[in-house]
Design an enzyme around this catalytic site. Structure first.
Site, mmCIF file in Angstrom:
data_model
loop_
_atom_site.group_PDB
_atom_site.id
_atom_site.type_symbol
_atom_site.label_atom_id
_atom_site.label_comp_id
_atom_site.label_asym_id
_atom_site.label_seq_id
_atom_site.Cartn_x
_atom_site.Cartn_y
_atom_site.Cartn_z
ATOM 1 N N LYS A 73 -45.421 92.851 -11.270
ATOM 2 C CA LYS A 73 -46.338 93.911 -11.723
ATOM 3 C C LYS A 73 -46.053 94.322 -13.166
ATOM 4 C CE LYS A 73 -44.967 96.465 -8.302
ATOM 5 N NZ LYS A 73 -44.230 95.488 -7.495
ATOM 6 N N ASP A 133 -41.678 92.992 -6.208
ATOM 7 C CA ASP A 133 -41.211 91.892 -7.060
ATOM 8 C C ASP A 133 -42.285 90.839 -7.303
ATOM 9 O OD1 ASP A 133 -38.627 93.118 -6.950
ATOM 10 O OD2 ASP A 133 -38.372 92.213 -4.977
ATOM 11 N N GLN A 140 -42.704 98.742 -5.924
ATOM 12 C CA GLN A 140 -42.532 98.053 -4.635
ATOM 13 C C GLN A 140 -43.833 97.309 -4.278
ATOM 14 O OE1 GLN A 140 -41.368 101.668 -4.516
ATOM 15 N NE2 GLN A 140 -39.661 100.693 -5.521
ATOM 16 N N GLY A 149 -37.629 97.617 -10.045
ATOM 17 C CA GLY A 149 -37.064 96.952 -11.217
ATOM 18 C C GLY A 149 -38.156 96.123 -11.860
ATOM 19 N N HIS A 150 -38.496 96.453 -13.090
ATOM 20 C CA HIS A 150 -39.560 95.719 -13.774
ATOM 21 C C HIS A 150 -38.956 94.909 -14.908
ATOM 22 C CE1 HIS A 150 -42.574 99.031 -12.424
ATOM 23 N NE2 HIS A 150 -42.206 98.231 -11.454
HETATM 24 P P1 IMP Z 1 -35.235 101.823 -0.534
HETATM 25 O O1 IMP Z 1 -36.531 101.872 -1.254
HETATM 26 O O2 IMP Z 1 -34.040 101.728 -1.452
HETATM 27 O O3 IMP Z 1 -35.075 102.912 0.470
HETATM 28 O O4 IMP Z 1 -35.177 100.444 0.309
HETATM 29 C C1 IMP Z 1 -36.043 100.206 1.419
HETATM 30 C C2 IMP Z 1 -36.515 98.751 1.434
HETATM 31 O O5 IMP Z 1 -37.398 98.537 0.342
HETATM 32 C C3 IMP Z 1 -35.390 97.732 1.284
HETATM 33 O O6 IMP Z 1 -35.723 96.592 2.059
HETATM 34 C C4 IMP Z 1 -35.426 97.380 -0.185
HETATM 35 O O7 IMP Z 1 -34.897 96.098 -0.444
HETATM 36 C C5 IMP Z 1 -36.919 97.442 -0.449
HETATM 37 N N1 IMP Z 1 -37.245 97.735 -1.844
HETATM 38 C C6 IMP Z 1 -37.153 98.919 -2.479
HETATM 39 N N2 IMP Z 1 -37.567 98.809 -3.748
HETATM 40 C C7 IMP Z 1 -37.931 97.544 -3.923
HETATM 41 C C8 IMP Z 1 -38.486 96.822 -5.031
HETATM 42 O O8 IMP Z 1 -38.742 97.362 -6.124
HETATM 43 N N3 IMP Z 1 -38.745 95.508 -4.807
HETATM 44 C C9 IMP Z 1 -38.522 94.911 -3.615
HETATM 45 N N4 IMP Z 1 -38.026 95.537 -2.556
HETATM 46 C C10 IMP Z 1 -37.730 96.838 -2.705
#
Ligand code: IMP
Length: 423
Positions: free
Chosen positions: A15, A12, A223, A39-40
């Site tokens: 990017k 977040d 991420q 999420g972009h």
């Molecule tokens: P997962 O990727 O859904 O398995 O989540 C694992 C961890 O990564 C959690 O703490 C999510 O909140 C975090 N996470 C996954 N994708 C994002 C992202 O795009 N932005 C911020 N945190 C993320």
């Protein structure tokens, strides 16, 4: 020319916005890891686009690629393509390529992710998008790939092989029966697979040919660095490798091809889900950052945890990615805070440390040591150049640059494309 962009914090960082800004100069934009947990948000001409899978460069002519290291939910992708079409952006197979070997997120992955997360006493806070379980299947060689759903005979054969194992796993976790054999799901995936068949490509081959032909390629990370499956704050991480080296491995590009690695970093820090965040502000400052920065998840809508800029984590991100330049985002969000603070080191177990300890359990015990700087009151949203910013904001950026040790090439002061300037 091959450029990699990654998030330098916990995701977040903005990017999508930086990729959108640079896309005009590139021929190919490629996603190399993650899935629709990302999420972009891109704002162009006052219109907001929220994307989870389609690479951020939708507004230019660049070719968009989804690489084989990603995990892709075809229902989400289809929905995004339809929404974009409705707003006049037709992403045809000439615009978008999906690697044949891209792992497909199946409904049973989502079910297993949700069941597992609900059963954990110490939660991770996953997005419940089935990301981890799709990657488990990739490693276990039980994945269903893009090429499989494009051909219903092949898809059914694969599902038959996996059905019993997946149903048993769901049942063992107390889940409902029949997720794997649900005819509605199978029909939906087969239909989407057929529609996506013309998009199938060999991403590595495309990119290597493009680079050999002197074209410019941008790899877009999802991420952030500290959510990396290997180097992040385990277990509070995502299931893919989010650092720059992953772009080479996942896209099938040799490391000697890399020209530039840009780290996107916020002027403060946020995190969604659980895990250590030493500078977290559970107070009025945190509320200011959340409200003014719109710090709510694009994917889940969850409020993000907010804190002051964390230099030890930034230093580690520079090491893990080998950044050649940084893009500093959301500087405008700090307007009105006085003083502004930078965490320059921690005290961990009675000792000071300028670099994070390796283990998340140790990081969660670290207390931040702050350097304070005078804040600024003037609104930054209309600022067009670095020199136009109030003195306090300029000093803050220069100090960060000095501390991080990498040039801050881009500064962003608002969500719009015109609100980013190059220094
Ligand atoms: P997962 O990727 O859904 O398995 O989540 C694992 C961890 O990564 C959690 O703490 C999510 O909140 C975090 N996470 C996954 N994708 C994002 C992202 O795009 N932005 C911020 N945190 C993320």
């Amino acid at each position: 020319m091959f450029t990699i962009i990654t998030g330098a914090q916990f995701g977040d960082e903005g990017k999508g916005k930086i990729v959108d800004l640079l896309t005009g100069d590139y021929d190919i934009i490629a996603r190399f890891q993650g899935g629709d947990n990302a999420g972009h948000t891109i704002v162009v001409g006052g219109e907001t686009y929220k994307l989870h899978l389609v690479p951020s460069g939708i507004h230019y002519r660049a070719r968009l690629l989804i690489g084989p290291g990603t995990v892709m939910n075809p229902v989400v992708l289809m929905d995004e393509l339809m929404k974009l079409k409705k707003s006049g952006i037709d992403i045809t197979p000439a615009r978008l390529g999906i690697d044949a070997k891209t792992s497909i997120i199946m409904p049973y992955h989502i079910e297993l992710d949700s069941l597992h997360e609900s059963a954990r006493s110490d939660k991770i806070g996953t997005t419940k998008r089935g990301i981890g379980y799709a990657y488990i299947d990739k490693v276990a060689r039980d994945e269903i790939q893009m090429i499989d759903i494009a051909d219903s005979g092949r898809f059914m054969k694969r599902l038959k092989e996996l059905a019993q194992q997946k149903e048993a796993a769901i049942a063992a976790m107390g889940g409902r029966r029949g997720v794997v054999t649900d005819q509605g799901h199978i029909k939906e995936y087969s239909e989407i697979g057929r529609k996506l068949a013309p998009y199938i490509t060999d991403v590595s081959h495309e990119i290597n040919r493009a680079l050999a032909g002197g074209k410019k390629v941008l790899a877009e990370g999802a991420q952030g660095t500290h959510l990396d499956i290997i180097h992040g704050t385990q277990k509070y991480v995502t299931s893919s490798s989010t650092v720059a080296g992953s772009a080479c491995a996942n896209l099938g590009i040799g490391p000697k091809r890399v020209d530039e690695v840009i780290g996107v970093i916020k002027a403060y820090i946020t995190r969604v889900g659980e895990g250590p965040l030493p500078t977290e502000q559970k107070n009025k400052i945190g509320e200011h950052l959340r409200e003014k920065g719109g710090e709510f998840g694009t994917t889940t809508g969850r409020p993000r945890r907010c804190g002051w800029f964390d230099l030890p984590l930034a230093r580690k991100a520079v090491d893990l990615n080998g950044y050649t330049g940084m893009a500093l985002t959301k500087l405008d969000v700090l307007t009105g805070l006085d003083p502004v603070k930078i965490c320059v080191q921690y005290t961990c177990n009675g000792k000071t440390a300028g670099y994070p300890p390796e283990l998340a359990s140790e990081l969660s015990q670290c207390a931040p040591v702050y350097e304070e700087m005078e804040g600024w009151e003037d609104d930054l949203s209309g600022v067009k150049s670095f020199g136009d910013m109030p003195e306090g904001a300029q000093t803050y950026v220069k100090r960060l640059e000095e501390l991080i040790g990498v040039d801050i090439t881009y500064v962003s002061v608002g969500p719009g494309r015109e609100q980013t300037f190059i220094r």
